[in-house]
Structures are given as C-alpha cells and as structure tokens.
Design a protein around this motif. Structure first.
Motif, mmCIF file in Angstrom:
data_model
loop_
_atom_site.group_PDB
_atom_site.id
_atom_site.type_symbol
_atom_site.label_atom_id
_atom_site.label_comp_id
_atom_site.label_asym_id
_atom_site.label_seq_id
_atom_site.Cartn_x
_atom_site.Cartn_y
_atom_site.Cartn_z
ATOM 1 N N PHE A 132 5.305 3.671 -1.331
ATOM 2 C CA PHE A 132 6.182 3.329 -0.307
ATOM 3 C C PHE A 132 7.100 4.727 -0.189
ATOM 4 O O PHE A 132 7.038 5.130 0.991
ATOM 5 C CB PHE A 132 7.174 2.196 -0.679
ATOM 6 N N ALA A 133 7.297 5.308 -1.281
ATOM 7 C CA ALA A 133 8.277 6.482 -1.269
ATOM 8 C C ALA A 133 7.168 7.790 -0.580
ATOM 9 O O ALA A 133 7.881 8.590 0.120
ATOM 10 C CB ALA A 133 8.618 6.923 -2.501
ATOM 11 N N CYS A 134 6.039 7.608 -0.655
ATOM 12 C CA CYS A 134 5.046 8.850 -0.202
ATOM 13 C C CYS A 134 4.801 8.430 1.274
ATOM 14 O O CYS A 134 4.014 9.184 1.983
ATOM 15 C CB CYS A 134 3.610 8.872 -1.047
ATOM 16 N N GLY A 135 5.065 7.318 1.858
ATOM 17 C CA GLY A 135 4.452 6.674 3.159
ATOM 18 C C GLY A 135 3.205 6.331 3.182
ATOM 19 O O GLY A 135 2.479 6.384 4.236
ATOM 20 N N LEU A 136 2.577 5.936 1.879
ATOM 21 C CA LEU A 136 1.312 5.626 1.554
ATOM 22 C C LEU A 136 1.027 3.994 2.200
ATOM 23 O O LEU A 136 1.902 3.179 1.361
ATOM 24 C CB LEU A 136 0.612 5.959 0.551
ATOM 25 N N PRO A 137 0.349 3.402 2.976
ATOM 26 C CA PRO A 137 0.369 1.939 3.295
ATOM 27 C C PRO A 137 -0.296 1.462 2.130
ATOM 28 O O PRO A 137 -1.366 1.873 1.431
ATOM 29 C CB PRO A 137 -0.669 1.861 4.336
ATOM 30 N N VAL A 138 0.260 0.284 1.551
ATOM 31 C CA VAL A 138 -0.227 -0.637 0.548
ATOM 32 C C VAL A 138 -0.944 -2.053 0.948
ATOM 33 O O VAL A 138 -0.317 -2.690 1.729
ATOM 34 C CB VAL A 138 1.069 -1.167 -0.266
ATOM 35 N N ILE A 139 -1.886 -2.327 0.370
ATOM 36 C CA ILE A 139 -2.673 -3.422 0.644
ATOM 37 C C ILE A 139 -2.945 -4.190 -0.648
ATOM 38 O O ILE A 139 -3.487 -3.742 -1.796
ATOM 39 C CB ILE A 139 -4.123 -3.414 1.262
ATOM 40 N N LEU B 296 -7.635 -2.094 6.017
ATOM 41 C CA LEU B 296 -7.957 -0.632 6.035
ATOM 42 C C LEU B 296 -8.308 -0.096 7.426
ATOM 43 O O LEU B 296 -7.763 0.691 7.831
ATOM 44 C CB LEU B 296 -9.137 -0.349 4.968
ATOM 45 N N ASP B 297 -9.060 -1.159 8.099
ATOM 46 C CA ASP B 297 -9.520 -0.580 9.417
ATOM 47 C C ASP B 297 -8.528 -0.807 10.410
ATOM 48 O O ASP B 297 -8.280 0.256 11.268
ATOM 49 C CB ASP B 297 -10.547 -1.507 10.296
ATOM 50 N N ARG B 298 -7.365 -1.494 10.281
ATOM 51 C CA ARG B 298 -6.222 -1.834 11.356
ATOM 52 C C ARG B 298 -5.354 -0.660 10.995
ATOM 53 O O ARG B 298 -4.442 -0.394 11.823
ATOM 54 C CB ARG B 298 -5.710 -2.988 11.140
ATOM 55 N N LEU B 299 -5.438 0.048 9.954
ATOM 56 C CA LEU B 299 -4.366 1.249 9.595
ATOM 57 C C LEU B 299 -4.566 2.511 10.614
ATOM 58 O O LEU B 299 -4.124 3.493 10.646
ATOM 59 C CB LEU B 299 -4.512 1.851 8.202
ATOM 60 N N GLU B 300 -6.071 2.480 11.081
ATOM 61 C CA GLU B 300 -6.017 3.443 12.262
ATOM 62 C C GLU B 300 -5.183 3.322 13.550
ATOM 63 O O GLU B 300 -4.901 4.243 14.244
ATOM 64 C CB GLU B 300 -7.732 3.367 12.830
ATOM 65 N N ASP B 301 -4.248 2.196 13.486
ATOM 66 C CA ASP B 301 -3.374 2.075 14.688
ATOM 67 C C ASP B 301 -2.116 2.803 14.228
ATOM 68 O O ASP B 301 -1.443 2.434 13.298
ATOM 69 C CB ASP B 301 -3.166 0.560 14.953
ATOM 70 N N ALA C 99 -0.427 11.503 -1.653
ATOM 71 C CA ALA C 99 0.091 12.318 -0.378
ATOM 72 C C ALA C 99 -1.128 12.686 0.432
ATOM 73 O O ALA C 99 -1.058 12.934 1.645
ATOM 74 C CB ALA C 99 0.523 13.726 -0.812
ATOM 75 N N GLY C 100 -2.396 12.702 -0.430
ATOM 76 C CA GLY C 100 -3.732 12.747 0.502
ATOM 77 C C GLY C 100 -4.427 11.604 0.726
ATOM 78 O O GLY C 100 -5.675 11.652 1.211
ATOM 79 N N ALA C 101 -3.906 10.393 0.157
ATOM 80 C CA ALA C 101 -5.046 9.247 0.381
ATOM 81 C C ALA C 101 -4.593 8.520 1.991
ATOM 82 O O ALA C 101 -3.887 8.759 2.267
ATOM 83 C CB ALA C 101 -4.581 8.304 -0.627
ATOM 84 N N TYR C 102 -5.680 7.592 1.985
ATOM 85 C CA TYR C 102 -5.503 6.839 3.177
ATOM 86 C C TYR C 102 -4.663 5.649 3.067
ATOM 87 O O TYR C 102 -3.989 5.213 4.030
ATOM 88 C CB TYR C 102 -7.054 6.501 3.695
ATOM 89 N N ALA C 103 -4.740 4.948 1.994
ATOM 90 C CA ALA C 103 -4.084 3.687 1.309
ATOM 91 C C ALA C 103 -4.240 3.492 0.163
ATOM 92 O O ALA C 103 -5.050 4.079 -0.632
ATOM 93 C CB ALA C 103 -4.700 2.387 2.479
ATOM 94 N N LEU C 104 -3.453 2.624 -0.294
ATOM 95 C CA LEU C 104 -3.511 2.179 -1.639
ATOM 96 C C LEU C 104 -3.820 0.597 -1.765
ATOM 97 O O LEU C 104 -3.052 -0.144 -1.072
ATOM 98 C CB LEU C 104 -1.983 2.259 -2.360
ATOM 99 N N VAL C 105 -4.866 0.231 -2.705
ATOM 100 C CA VAL C 105 -5.238 -1.082 -2.806
ATOM 101 C C VAL C 105 -4.308 -1.467 -4.309
ATOM 102 O O VAL C 105 -4.762 -0.748 -5.159
ATOM 103 C CB VAL C 105 -6.464 -1.355 -2.901
ATOM 104 N N ASP C 106 -3.626 -2.519 -4.365
ATOM 105 C CA ASP C 106 -2.847 -2.709 -5.447
ATOM 106 C C ASP C 106 -3.085 -4.079 -6.016
ATOM 107 O O ASP C 106 -3.275 -4.854 -5.150
ATOM 108 C CB ASP C 106 -1.497 -2.211 -5.259
#
Length: 363
Positions: free
Chosen positions: A287-294, A329-334, A269-276
């Motif tokens: 996905f459930a948390c709304g956290l973008p996945v790369i 990751l940079d593009r997630l600023e959009d 819930a506090g992260a910027y993204a997940l690298v998996d």
C-alpha cells in the motif's frame, strides 16, 4: 508469531526515538516459562504449513465470537494470567510510562494486569489485523489504535474503550513521494530494472510478486502456476526464510523464487501487482509503495478474514479462483481503477500517526 508483529514494534521504536523516548521491546512469548512460548510458535508454524485445517478449527473455537452479534472479549485464560504475572515482574524492574501491545496475546496480558492494578501506566493496543478478532479485546486496556475506522468502531463497541484509526507503521523506504497520489508504480524505472534483473523478465513483461510471508506459507505454488499459465504475467515468489519452498518452486520451473530480501521496497517499486495470502505487513508495505494488492488462497483464520476486510474497504481485491486472479490483474490496466484504489489507500496514511498518540499518552 510471524515477522509482522516484530516489524511493527521495531518501526514504532524507530519513530519514537527522535522524541526522546526510551523503548524496551519485549517478545511476549519470552514471558512464558520453560520456553513454552517458543514451542507455541513452532506449533503455530507447523499448523499453518502442514495442517491449515487445524489452525482454522482453533481460530473458529478461540478467536471468533461463538454467539451471533458484535464482538465480545474472550474469557480469562490460565496462559494470559501466567504471562500477566511475568509482565508484572518486568514493569517492576523498569517501570514504564506507557505500554504498547502489537500482538493480541500481549494485549490480553497487559489489559488483565492494568485492570487488576498491577500496571500504573496507560496500556495501548496497536491492532495489526484489518479483521479484528476477539483475542485483541480486553476492557482493561486504555486505548486502541486500529487500521481503519470500521475496526475502531467494532473495538469500541466490544470494550467500551476509546479506539481510533492510525496510519500504518511502515518503514520510510516504502513510503516514497514518487508513488503517492495514485502514480503508477510502473513509472519507476529504477525499481523496474532491479526487479527485472532479479526475475529475468523481459523489458515489457509485467512482473507480479507473490508473497509467502516470512515463514513461506500458503498455496503460492498454485498462484505461480496460474500466472505462468496465463502467459501474460511473470510471477516472482517471495519465499521468506523457507528454503524448502524456494527449492521446490525453482524445481518446478514455474517462477523465479527469492529468499529473504532486504530490498523488498525496490522490488515492489518495479512490480505490476502483489498477490498476497496473509493480509499482514507485506500488504501495508505494498500500500505504501502504491502497489495494487490481490488476495488469493489466503491462509485460514486471520488471513482469510483480513483479506475479506481489505476487499470490503476497497483496498484490495479478493480473487476466489484462478480465473478471478487473472481477471483482477487484467483490470489493473485501467488507470482510473488504479487511481481510485490508490486514493483509498492514501487515506490510510493520512490518519494520525501511532507515535503521536503514544507520545500523547506519555504526557
């Protein structure tokens, strides 16, 4: 094999309890005599950790259709026959009203037993891979529950059995009202503060979680190095139960490394993204948390194919190189990009629930 299949089975059990359904969860590898099932698990873990090329070869030989064209069910195997015989003993002891498989070996055994007349109850298969391989497929099963519509179409074409999309089976703590409909997870101060304390990050430093799964596998040290070298993101590696990996990462000084955690929902819930690297349960939780996945450097076989399938569906990004990882990751600023991807993810959770389908099968 890993923790994801168990987690799905456990969550389905939890959701069925309010409907008055008594559930018995069976590890299919316990049905292999002489504890050989556990030896198979150890061999798989060893291959993923130390010889991924070997697992890649096994996956190509047994999990992927050798001839071009649509998926086809695999031929019968002695292991499946043995497990089916053991499963038949279990269903005689406690006759079920339905059987649900959350692992592909279980799907093979239940389908074989159902087709042979040794199982009177409906046999349902809950597919946990976005990329459906042929080991999931057996025409003896009555119904398939799939992660998306593309997988459902492929399963029906291969087996002739009904297949529908069902919502991910994720524990309720991950699916929070505050992170639905594309809301930016960085707007959740409680989760951000918990993650900041766990990682030692500064108040405005974007923290990226790197998942190594329950077993702590994959090229996560490389991923941590890429993010650390960028100077723009604070990597935090989730090492699962792999203490050796955790000590190794801490020794490099590249990133904080966390062991097995019970507060992953709060961290996400506090992260910027997940690298998996596995396209499994951790992705669904994100996905459930709304956290973008790369996806980056996925493990071979189902991990790589699952990462490709998620990217094709617009659910995640597959970064093939260090430069692509940082760029993604940079593009997630959009904000518009985040909202578009979040809308696709929300569509997964709007599908019919697995427990509703199972209850319908129970009559």
């Amino acid at each position: 094999m890993g923790a994801g299949h168990d987690a799905v089975a456990g969550e389905l059990e939890r959701r069925l309890a309010p409907h008055g359904v008594e559930v018995s969860v069976v590890d299919v590898l316990d049905l292999v005599p002489l504890r050989l099932g556990h030896a198979l698990r150890r061999a798989y873990a060893g291959a993923i950790r130390s010889a991924p090329w070997l697992y890649a070869a096994i996956y190509r030989a047994f999990f992927v259709s050798r001839r071009p064209g649509p998926l086809r069910p695999p031929p019968p195997s002695p292991l499946t026959a043995l497990i089916a015989a053991r499963l038949q003993r279990r269903v005689r002891e406690l006759p079920p009203d339905a059987v649900v498989s959350t692992f592909h070996v279980a799907a093979q055994a239940a389908g074989r037993l159902r087709r042979a007349g040794g199982l009177d109850a409906p046999s349902l298969v809950l597919v946990t891979d976005f990329a459906v391989h042929r080991m999931w497929l057996h025409p003896g099963n009555d119904r398939y529950l799939c992660p998306d519509k593309a997988a459902a179409r492929a399963v029906t074409a291969a087996t002739g059995r009904p297949a529908t999309m069902c919502a991910p089976l994720v524990p309720p703590e991950f699916r929070r009202p505050g992170v639905r409909n594309g809301r930016d997870v960085r707007d959740l101060p409680e989760g951000r503060e918990r993650l900041r304390k766990a990682s030692g990050a500064g108040p405005d430093e974007p923290v990226v979680l790197i998942s190594a799964g329950a077993w702590g596998v994959g090229r996560v040290v490389e991923a941590a190095g890429v993010l650390s070298a960028s100077g723009r993101y604070r990597p935090v590696v989730l090492c699962g139960r792999n203490g050796h990996l955790r000590r190794r990462i801490l020794g490099t000084g590249l990133a904080p490394a966390l062991g097995w955690r019970d507060d992953v929902a709060e961290l996400m819930a506090g992260a910027y993204a997940l690298v998996d690297n596995a396209a499994g349960m951790t992705c669904r939780e994100a996905f459930a948390c709304g956290l973008p996945v790369i996806s980056y450097r996925p493990i071979p076989g189902h991990g790589r194919d699952g990462a490709l399938a998620m990217a094709r569906g617009g659910l995640s990004v597959y970064a093939h190189s260090p430069a692509e990882l940082v760029e993604a990751l940079d593009r997630l600023e959009d904000g518009a990009l985040r909202r578009t991807r979040a809308a696709r993810v929300d569509a997964l959770f709007s599908a019919e629930s697995a427990e509703r389908t199972v209850c319908a099968a129970l009559g």
